[in-house]
Design a protein around this motif. Structure first.
Motif, PDB file in Angstrom:
ATOM      1  N   TYR A 262       0.828  -1.206   0.000  1.00  0.00           N
ATOM      2  CA  TYR A 262       0.000   0.000   0.000  1.00  0.00           C
ATOM      3  C   TYR A 262       0.861   1.253   0.000  1.00  0.00           C
ATOM      4  N   PHE A 263       2.032   1.139  -0.620  1.00  0.00           N
ATOM      5  CA  PHE A 263       3.012   2.215  -0.594  1.00  0.00           C
ATOM      6  C   PHE A 263       2.619   3.306  -1.575  1.00  0.00           C
ATOM      7  N   PRO A 264       2.495   4.559  -1.110  1.00  0.00           N
ATOM      8  CA  PRO A 264       2.073   5.632  -2.026  1.00  0.00           C
ATOM      9  C   PRO A 264       3.203   6.059  -2.954  1.00  0.00           C
ATOM     10  N   GLU A 265       2.834   6.626  -4.088  1.00  0.00           N
ATOM     11  CA  GLU A 265       3.816   7.130  -5.046  1.00  0.00           C
ATOM     12  C   GLU A 265       4.538   8.350  -4.483  1.00  0.00           C
ATOM     13  N   ASN A 266       5.836   8.434  -4.789  1.00  0.00           N
ATOM     14  CA  ASN A 266       6.631   9.629  -4.491  1.00  0.00           C
ATOM     15  C   ASN A 266       6.639   9.957  -2.999  1.00  0.00           C
ATOM     16  N   ALA A 267       6.711   8.932  -2.169  1.00  0.00           N
ATOM     17  CA  ALA A 267       6.600   9.110  -0.723  1.00  0.00           C
ATOM     18  C   ALA A 267       7.914   9.593  -0.113  1.00  0.00           C
ATOM     19  N   ILE A 268       7.800  10.093   1.097  1.00  0.00           N
ATOM     20  CA  ILE A 268       8.943  10.388   1.951  1.00  0.00           C
ATOM     21  C   ILE A 268       8.781   9.535   3.200  1.00  0.00           C
ATOM     22  N   ILE A 269       9.772   8.690   3.485  1.00  0.00           N
ATOM     23  CA  ILE A 269       9.764   7.906   4.721  1.00  0.00           C
ATOM     24  C   ILE A 269      10.657   8.614   5.730  1.00  0.00           C
ATOM     25  N   VAL A 270      10.104   8.900   6.899  1.00  0.00           N
ATOM     26  CA  VAL A 270      10.897   9.402   8.023  1.00  0.00           C
ATOM     27  C   VAL A 270      10.954   8.273   9.042  1.00  0.00           C
ATOM     28  N   ASP A 271      12.148   7.766   9.277  1.00  0.00           N
ATOM     29  CA  ASP A 271      12.321   6.486   9.966  1.00  0.00           C
ATOM     30  C   ASP A 271      12.919   6.677  11.350  1.00  0.00           C
TER      31      ASP A 271
ATOM     32  N   GLY B 276      11.543  11.627  14.958  1.00  0.00           N
ATOM     33  CA  GLY B 276      10.733  11.156  13.851  1.00  0.00           C
ATOM     34  C   GLY B 276       9.523  12.010  13.526  1.00  0.00           C
ATOM     35  N   MET B 277       8.612  12.182  14.475  1.00  0.00           N
ATOM     36  CA  MET B 277       7.373  12.903  14.172  1.00  0.00           C
ATOM     37  C   MET B 277       7.606  14.385  13.885  1.00  0.00           C
ATOM     38  N   PRO B 278       8.498  15.081  14.604  1.00  0.00           N
ATOM     39  CA  PRO B 278       8.792  16.462  14.212  1.00  0.00           C
ATOM     40  C   PRO B 278       9.390  16.574  12.817  1.00  0.00           C
ATOM     41  N   SER B 279      10.334  15.685  12.493  1.00  0.00           N
ATOM     42  CA  SER B 279      10.962  15.744  11.182  1.00  0.00           C
ATOM     43  C   SER B 279       9.953  15.447  10.073  1.00  0.00           C
ATOM     44  N   ALA B 280       9.038  14.505  10.326  1.00  0.00           N
ATOM     45  CA  ALA B 280       7.978  14.226   9.355  1.00  0.00           C
ATOM     46  C   ALA B 280       7.107  15.458   9.145  1.00  0.00           C
ATOM     47  N   THR B 281       6.865  16.206  10.211  1.00  0.00           N
ATOM     48  CA  THR B 281       6.089  17.443  10.117  1.00  0.00           C
ATOM     49  C   THR B 281       6.786  18.442   9.199  1.00  0.00           C
ATOM     50  N   GLY B 282       8.075  18.633   9.406  1.00  0.00           N
ATOM     51  CA  GLY B 282       8.828  19.554   8.557  1.00  0.00           C
ATOM     52  C   GLY B 282       8.906  19.100   7.122  1.00  0.00           C
ATOM     53  N   ALA B 283       9.096  17.781   6.903  1.00  0.00           N
ATOM     54  CA  ALA B 283       9.160  17.258   5.541  1.00  0.00           C
ATOM     55  C   ALA B 283       7.843  17.477   4.812  1.00  0.00           C
ATOM     56  N   ALA B 284       6.714  17.322   5.519  1.00  0.00           N
ATOM     57  CA  ALA B 284       5.406  17.511   4.901  1.00  0.00           C
ATOM     58  C   ALA B 284       5.172  18.964   4.516  1.00  0.00           C
ATOM     59  N   ILE B 285       5.678  19.892   5.321  1.00  0.00           N
ATOM     60  CA  ILE B 285       5.544  21.306   4.973  1.00  0.00           C
ATOM     61  C   ILE B 285       6.476  21.653   3.818  1.00  0.00           C
ATOM     62  N   ALA B 286       7.646  21.036   3.773  1.00  0.00           N
ATOM     63  CA  ALA B 286       8.583  21.271   2.667  1.00  0.00           C
ATOM     64  C   ALA B 286       8.039  20.752   1.346  1.00  0.00           C
ATOM     65  N   CYS B 287       7.318  19.625   1.390  1.00  0.00           N
ATOM     66  CA  CYS B 287       6.854  18.940   0.171  1.00  0.00           C
ATOM     67  C   CYS B 287       5.362  18.639   0.299  1.00  0.00           C
ATOM     68  N   PRO B 288       4.514  19.646   0.215  1.00  0.00           N
ATOM     69  CA  PRO B 288       3.091  19.429   0.475  1.00  0.00           C
ATOM     70  C   PRO B 288       2.396  18.520  -0.527  1.00  0.00           C
ATOM     71  N   ASP B 289       3.006  18.314  -1.691  1.00  0.00           N
ATOM     72  CA  ASP B 289       2.405  17.455  -2.702  1.00  0.00           C
ATOM     73  C   ASP B 289       2.837  15.994  -2.576  1.00  0.00           C
ATOM     74  N   ARG B 290       3.622  15.668  -1.530  1.00  0.00           N
ATOM     75  CA  ARG B 290       4.126  14.307  -1.379  1.00  0.00           C
ATOM     76  C   ARG B 290       3.619  13.697  -0.077  1.00  0.00           C
ATOM     77  N   PRO B 291       3.189  12.429  -0.110  1.00  0.00           N
ATOM     78  CA  PRO B 291       2.782  11.768   1.134  1.00  0.00           C
ATOM     79  C   PRO B 291       3.994  11.439   1.994  1.00  0.00           C
ATOM     80  N   VAL B 292       3.845  11.602   3.301  1.00  0.00           N
ATOM     81  CA  VAL B 292       4.914  11.306   4.254  1.00  0.00           C
ATOM     82  C   VAL B 292       4.480  10.115   5.100  1.00  0.00           C
ATOM     83  N   ILE B 293       5.357   9.118   5.193  1.00  0.00           N
ATOM     84  CA  ILE B 293       5.155   7.964   6.067  1.00  0.00           C
ATOM     85  C   ILE B 293       6.114   8.110   7.235  1.00  0.00           C
ATOM     86  N   SER B 294       5.578   8.249   8.434  1.00  0.00           N
ATOM     87  CA  SER B 294       6.397   8.397   9.638  1.00  0.00           C
ATOM     88  C   SER B 294       6.416   7.062  10.370  1.00  0.00           C
ATOM     89  N   LEU B 295       7.553   6.363  10.300  1.00  0.00           N
ATOM     90  CA  LEU B 295       7.729   5.094  11.010  1.00  0.00           C
ATOM     91  C   LEU B 295       8.290   5.418  12.389  1.00  0.00           C
TER      92      LEU B 295
END
Length: 520
Positions: A354-363, A395-414
């Protein structure tokens, strides 16, 4: 407000930052920063994002900077406020992320009274900053802001801290500042290229060890060099950002545990460093190796972190005759969908399906995250961000920043459950900003890595008191309640079938979502 008219020092600073393209501010302000906050109303180009704890603010700036390669601004309150954010600034420092800190301070004439919040702000900032300055008058503020942005972006990136006394923020000024030119990477050394090429052409066992932002181009060039010379190309254990997945060459990753890393490097005669350093273990352990370069191995530097890393690798491709070699690109393969009870492996395989296209994983998945990383190795192309400095709560703060940097990309926060509790307030910011982040909590209900480390450091035979320090079940954490209390829809799942349903719901949900995956 025209440049010919006076403005507050804070207004001049906000304008200088925006003009320098530092136009996102993650903020947790206090009294000393109120004039900066007021200045935001007069400059709509600055986006300001509230964090409920300074570690959210600094971690979000880290994630933002990793994805954009330009700095976000943080706004924190005096030394103690900055101190609350130091852990994630440490991670940013180790990841060479560009960040500009604005730290409010007492008015210059109030410092001498040693008020309760008086502190050595520069002393707080220095260990994590490559550049620190205090503005001593409103006339200096704009120029200092432009200089801070330039310093933060100096290759490969660093934390720059500007201290803003309250009176320099509220006093009036007509001073302005133009953006300063970017500092270019230093030229790589042609002698280094020759030296490395000569070493690789010997045919002796060689490893190219890479750190920094590893783009698809860098990965592919490293693989071409490896094919041409028989060398192995790999990354450090923790790199700030790597592009991976289908259509990109896979680089091996140096293992975390020292014994495994030593085994991987055993027999290496030439260790070639590209934006990296000789590898060492994360910690020292009794009777275990800590410096991992094998005895008799020769160290070579292809390019330093502040040099033209990609250009050096391009030159090496030519020097070893790899110009006509095609990189070995990963196929797009999805593992079979599992069923039944959850485990780190089954969570990873389900996510891959169920992996979205063009995702950002914050691990920050900790001991349970490996299954997800392995299973998504051949997923659609994506970016992967990991904790570079070892300070948990990234993890969760960095995912927050990544989502604001790339609003058109889904972010997966592991996210591991224990480290997630350090900065769970990030969920509130994600809900407030309606960010496209799906957080998967890997809930094993313990500090599992510390249980592993307990024996590795020689502290054997732990009793009930010691083990209780590593247990998270008394009382039990309920991440679904935590998330819903911050405005984020959430599901707790125990089986693959429940996880599938939750992933489908999360991906259909506007804004953030959280899945608590119970992985005993």
């Amino acid at each position: 407000m025209s440049d010919q008219k006076d403005r507050s020092g804070a207004e001049s600073l906000v304008k200088a930052l925006v003009d320098s393209k530092a136009d996102v501010c993650f903020a947790n302000p206090g009294t000393s920063e109120m004039h900066f906050v007021a200045a935001l109303d007069n400059n709509p180009e600055m986006r300001c994002v509230l964090g409920l704890f300074e570690g959210i603010v600094t971690g979000a700036a880290d994630g933002y900077g990793r994805m954009t390669r330009r700095p976000a601004v943080t706004l924190t309150h005096l030394g103690p406020g900055l101190g609350n954010g130091l852990a994630n600034l440490h991670n940013a420092k180790k990841g060479r992320t560009p960040v500009v800190n604005i730290v409010g301070d007492h008015a210059t004439y109030h410092r001498k009274y040693d008020a309760p919040l008086t502190s050595d702000v520069a002393g707080f900032a220095a260990p994590v900053s490559g550049w620190v300055k205090s503005s001593e008058s409103a006339d200096e503020v704009a120029a200092d802001g432009a200089a801070a942005v330039q310093a933060a972006m100096a290759p490969p990136g660093q934390v720059a801290t500007l201290i803003l006394p309250a009176d320099t923020a509220w006093n009036r000024t007509t001073a302005t500042a133009e953006p300063l030119p970017a500092i270019e990477p230093k030229a790589f050394s042609a002698d280094n290229i020759d030296d490395v090429a000569k070493a690789l052409k010997t045919g002796e066992p060689s490893v190219i060890l890479i750190n920094g932002v590893i783009t698809a181009e860098i990965a592919n060039m490293a693989d071409r060099v490896a094919q041409a010379t028989g060398a192995r190309a790999m990354t450090d254990t923790f790199v700030p950002r790597i592009q991976r997945g289908a259509g990109i060459a896979q680089l091996a990753r140096l293992p975390y545990f020292g014994e495994q890393a030593a085994e991987v490097l055993a027999g290496t005669k030439h260790l070639i460093l590209l934006s990296s350093q000789p590898p060492v273990t994360f910690f020292a352990y009794p009777d275990k190796p800590n410096y991992l370069t094998p005895e008799g191995c020769e160290l070579h530097t292809l390019a330093e972190r502040d040099e033209d890393v990609e250009g050096a690798l391009e030159a090496l491709v030519d020097a070893v005759g790899a110009g006509s070699i095609e990189a070995r690109l990963q196929p797009h393969e999805i593992p079979d969908l599992p069923s039944g009870t959850l485990s780190p492996s089954s969570v990873g395989k389900t996510l891959a399906n169920y992996f979205p296209e063009n995702a950002i994983i914050v691990d920050e998945g900790g001991t349970s995250g490996g299954g997800c990383i392995g299973a998504t190795r051949t997923a659609a192309p994506h970016d992967h961000l990991v904790i570079t400095g070892g300070a948990i709560g990234f993890g969760m703060p960095s995912a927050t920043g990544a989502a604001i940097a790339c609003p058109d990309r889904p972010v997966i926060s592991l996210q591991a459950d224990g480290s997630g509790m350090y900065t769970n307030q990030a969920l509130w910011t994600q809900a407030r900003e309606q960010l496209n982040v799906t957080t998967i909590i890997m809930a094993n209900q313990k500090y599992a890595i510390l249980q592993v480390e307990f024996g590795r450091v020689g502290a054997h035979n732990p009793g009930p008191k010691a083990m209780s320090m590593l247990d998270l079940t008394n009382p039990e954490l309920r991440w679904t309640d935590i998330a819903k209390g911050m405005g984020v829809p959430a599901w707790r799942v125990h089986t693959v079938e429940e996880l599938i349903k939750a992933l489908e719901q999360a991906q259909a949900t506007e804004g953030p979502a959280l899945i608590e995956a119970m992985v005993p």
